[in-house]
Scaffold this active site. Structure first.
Site, PDB file in Angstrom:
ATOM      1  N   GLY A  69      26.189  37.786  64.782  1.00 57.04           N
ATOM      2  CA  GLY A  69      25.790  38.896  63.929  1.00 57.04           C
ATOM      3  C   GLY A  69      26.881  39.911  63.682  1.00 57.04           C
ATOM      4  N   CYS A 127       9.084  24.269  42.717  1.00 57.62           N
ATOM      5  CA  CYS A 127       9.904  24.472  43.908  1.00 57.62           C
ATOM      6  C   CYS A 127      11.271  25.006  43.508  1.00 57.62           C
ATOM      7  CB  CYS A 127      10.130  23.138  44.628  1.00 57.62           C
ATOM      8  SG  CYS A 127       8.694  22.480  45.445  1.00 57.62           S
ATOM      9  N   CYS A 146      11.747  19.078  46.176  1.00 59.06           N
ATOM     10  CA  CYS A 146      10.789  18.723  45.144  1.00 59.06           C
ATOM     11  C   CYS A 146      10.952  17.254  44.739  1.00 59.06           C
ATOM     12  CB  CYS A 146      10.993  19.632  43.933  1.00 59.06           C
ATOM     13  SG  CYS A 146       9.602  19.650  42.785  1.00 59.06           S
TER      14      CYS A 146
END
Lengths: 258, 301, 246
Positions: free
Chosen positions: B34, B268, B274
């Site tokens: 992070g 999608c 998809c």
């Protein structure tokens, strides 16, 4: 009466190269006491305030502060984390220009709530209700809680800045000409509010002002500065009614009678 | 066919010294999850904003055996995805794929694939603004100190504002997260729908910001928590509609305008997901009628 | 509240002024030095009302102001005795915290003029000394109102700031404020100067009550009937004056 000072300044000096910002400044502030620092522009009073509040680095001298746990360290001994924590919990700073002390593009409620969130408050409803309480204490309608400070008048902004500072129940507030930018009619209201809050909350205050009327109204003690040095200090009414230094006499003689 | 007499690009375009520099930054980023690690971002043969940070990260970790997938807003066939995929096919001669499951490295802009990532995969995010505190604190010197001292109250100021102005947390993308209980991180402009996918993902997640010259990372199985209030907890968008093409639900849908008479449908956003579903036989009969499909953006309270 | 404790030197002076001198140096006039009083020496005991006498400009008000810590003292001592402990503090040292503490617990002062504060109502001006001593707001307001009623201030004025009041009205607000707290020592600088006969009698009654309770009062009263009604002794300040008699 509390016998321990909350702040103790000794031989404080701030130099800019050869130029003296302030020098040989020593004084104490006790809990619940309002100390006014007066003097004309360039007298070093704002430099002094900035050094004490650690917004500016001093050149030499001591500044000790009584922590909530009764330690009395020199502020230079504190780590940055501890100092910054102090600044957003135990201290407040009221700027002359409210825009310097507010987030102008964030709502009034968030301005007041910021310090609460900074110390870990994570309940929206709680933050909001405390922000709302504080707005009312500084005579801003709670219905304005979601409005931006840019839509507020100068006096309202200044009162919002005061609320934002007080929400964490600080013990020491620094004020730099808090009514300096306001119309006279608005000034009276802000001053009156400050006077009440300071006495209700038992705050210690160091207030810089060139307006002796403001100093008389708010402070118990007064420090008169000229050319970076303290030329006279004492009880506010004593300094104003029986000034001894030529400069203080000049200042007092320049006040308009009311 | 490349003319052997002409000088070739170094493998994956960047010179080896630059790649080493970037790998060092990546290793540091992985070591401090992070945390934004500065790196000497290079000029790339594409403009800032086109994924130069992600491209440099990908270039530095790419090996000849890797299989690369590039998506932009979930799609493999948009300009940004096509050109970056072509770029690496040319300068690294690596295999490319559109299949999430087949890829070893996935470079992405604005989405995390619907197919859960697996151990051994690396996802590289293109990041425009890496600093989550930037919106309220413009000074870089100040935001660095705030990260160092874990002063993250400002993030909540932003969330407070959302609730105050909209009645709920209206931030729907680049939703700030706290990493391993320490650093607050901008997850890049992915929809907050994808935030939970970052939490304890088995894949390595790398973030590159080219213009701002920052790299940060989430090693596999890192805690990633979306910030919120006790009384306004984090929630993801929910779609009432299903994908008009593959009938999927609980996936992120894009609204597609089908004509100029108000016709629209929801499909999608992840094209590979998809297509895979459709190839396995999940179909919806016919196109939807005008305005039939409806997306309900979640609204807390 | 300080009580009269007979075990600790009952009747001993609460205020002793010893060899006090005062002059002003006016720097704006080339540093000219204006002597005011010299060698001022006197005592005031519980229940005593010592009146400072002598013509205007002789330094009577300056003496009160020095005792209140409002004027600095050149030389000499101003000793304030704590009625219950017998402890003595020298106010002439000028230490602001000592002065503030003595003002809070020992010395009350009713000046000639009320210093008004914008926006603060008459009632709040009077109640303030109670509030700063921790009295609850409602109780403080009630006591303040009772005091103002006693001084016949029209109740319509209670909630107005005194800035626009007449001289007599302001003076009554000032007296009410000064009499709210039972200080062992009370300094009165012409409290009845701008009052009519009725209110003057009210103030005389209030002073007598204070004396009966053992307050040591030091006052300036040009108003002869008032002086005669309250004075237990009179001190001629001309004896200390360093100014040439006109």
């Amino acid at each position: 009466m509390n016998s321990e000072p909350i702040l103790s300044v000794r031989k404080l000096e701030k130099r800019y190269g050869n130029f003296i910002g302030c020098t040989d400044v020593s004084f104490d502030v006790w809990p619940g006491e309002v100390v006014a620092i007066v003097g004309e522009s360039g007298s070093g009073k704002t430099t002094l305030l900035n050094c004490i509040s650690t917004r500016m680095e001093r050149s030499s001298g001591e500044i000790r502060y009584r922590m909530r746990d009764q330690r009395f360290p020199d502020l230079a001994e504190l780590g940055e984390a501890e100092l910054r924590f102090l600044m957003r919990t135990d201290w407040g700073f009221v700027h002359q220009n409210p825009a310097d002390g507010l987030r102008m593009r964030v709502s009034a409620g968030a301005n007041v709530g910021e310090r609460l969130m900074a110390i870990g408050d994570r309940n929206y409803g709680d933050i909001r209700s405390r922000a709302s309480d504080w707005l009312e204490r500084v005579e801003i309608a709670a219905s304005r809680i979601d409005d931006m400070p840019v839509s507020f008048s100068g006096g309202m902004r200044q009162r919002l800045q005061i609320a934002r500072n007080l929400v964490t129940h600080p013990r020491l507030i620094f004020m730099d000409e808090p009514t300096g930018g306001l119309d006279v009619s608005v000034q009276a209201r802000v001053l009156d509010l400050l006077r009440m809050l300071v006495s209700d909350l038992g705050l210690s205050v160091i207030i810089v002002t060139h307006d002796l009327g403001v100093a008389r109204l708010l402070s118990q003690r007064m420090i008169v500065m000229k050319s970076g040095r303290i030329v006279e200090q004492g009880l506010t009414d004593r300094v104003m009614d029986d000034p001894s230094h030529p400069y203080t006499q000049l200042l007092v003689a320049s006040i308009l009678e009311n | 066919m490349r003319n052997p007499s002409l000088p070739a690009y170094n493998f994956a375009y960047l010179d080896e010294q630059t790649k080493r520099m970037i790998r060092r930054a990546i290793l540091k980023a992985i070591a401090i999850p992070g945390y934004q690690v500065p790196f000497a971002s290079r000029e790339m043969p594409m403009p800032y904003g086109w994924g130069t940070g992600g491209v440099q990260v990908t270039a530095s970790i790419l090996g000849p055996d890797d299989v690369l997938k590039v998506i932009d807003q979930g799609a493999d066939d948009t300009t940004n995805a096509v050109s970056i995929r072509a770029f690496f096919a040319k300068v690294a001669n690596v295999a490319t794929t559109t299949r999430t499951a087949d890829a070893t490295i996935i470079q992405t802009r604005h989405r995390i694939p619907e197919t859960p990532l697996a151990h051994g995969q690396i996802i590289v995010y293109q990041v425009p603004i890496p600093e989550p505190l930037r919106f309220l604190e413009p000074r870089e010197t100040e935001t660095r100190v705030m990260h160092a001292l874990e002063e993250y109250g400002l993030v909540h100021v932003k969330l407070y504002e959302d609730i105050a102005q909209h009645g709920h947390i209206a931030t729907t993308y680049a939703y700030p997260v706290k990493v391993e209980g320490r650093y607050v991180m901008d997850p890049s402009p992915i929809p907050k729908f994808d935030n939970p996918k970052m939490h304890r993902s088995p894949a390595l997640q790398l973030f590159g910001a080219g213009r701002e010259k920052r790299i940060y990372a989430l090693p596999p199985f890192t805690d990633v928590v979306s910030l919120d209030f006790e009384d306004h907890p984090f929630t993801v968008q929910r779609f009432e509609a299903r994908c008009a093409l593959c009938n999927a639900q609980e996936v992120y849908l894009d609204e597609v305008i089908t004509d100029d008479r108000g016709g629209r449908m929801f499909v999608c956003s992840d094209t590979d997901y998809c297509e895979t579903r459709r190839s396995k036989g999940s179909q919806v009969g016919g196109l939807p009628q005008h305005g039939a499909a409806k997306a309900d953006w979640e609204a807390a309270e | 509240m300080v009580t009269d404790n007979p075990s600790v030197m009952a009747g001993a002076p609460l205020l002793s002024v010893e060899d006090v001198s005062k002059s002003f140096t006016i720097h704006l006039r080339g540093g000219v030095r204006l002597p005011v009083v010299a060698n001022v020496t006197f005592e005031v005991s519980p229940g005593e009302c010592l009146v400072l006498g002598g013509p205007s400009g002789i330094g009577k008000s300056s003496i009160l102001r020095m005792i209140f810590g409002n004027y600095a003292v050149d030389t000499g001592r101003i000793l304030v005795r704590d009625r219950s402990t017998g402890d003595v503090a020298d106010l002439a040292s000028g230490d602001p915290r000592l002065v503030l503490s003595l003002r809070r617990d020992h010395i009350g002062y009713v000046s000639q003029f009320l210093r008004t504060i914008p926006r603060v109502s008459a009632l709040d001006v009077v109640a303030e000394p109670l509030l700063t001593r921790g009295v609850e707001r409602k109780a403080a307001s009630n006591r303040a109102a009772a005091m103002l009623e006693r001084l016949n201030l029209p109740s319509a004025l209670f909630n107005l700031p005194p800035a626009t009041f007449s001289g007599g009205e302001k003076q009554r607000v000032n007296i009410a404020r000064g009499f709210m707290i039972d200080h062992p020592i009370l300094l009165l600088d012409e409290p009845t100067a701008s009052l009519d006969e009725t209110n003057r009698d009210v103030v005389v009654g209030m002073i007598r009550e204070k004396l009966a309770a053992g307050t040591a009062i030091l006052g300036i009263f040009h108003d002869i009937p008032v002086r005669e009604a309250v004075a237990t002794s009179i001190l001629d300040v001309a004896a200390f004056s360093t100014r040439e008699a006109a």
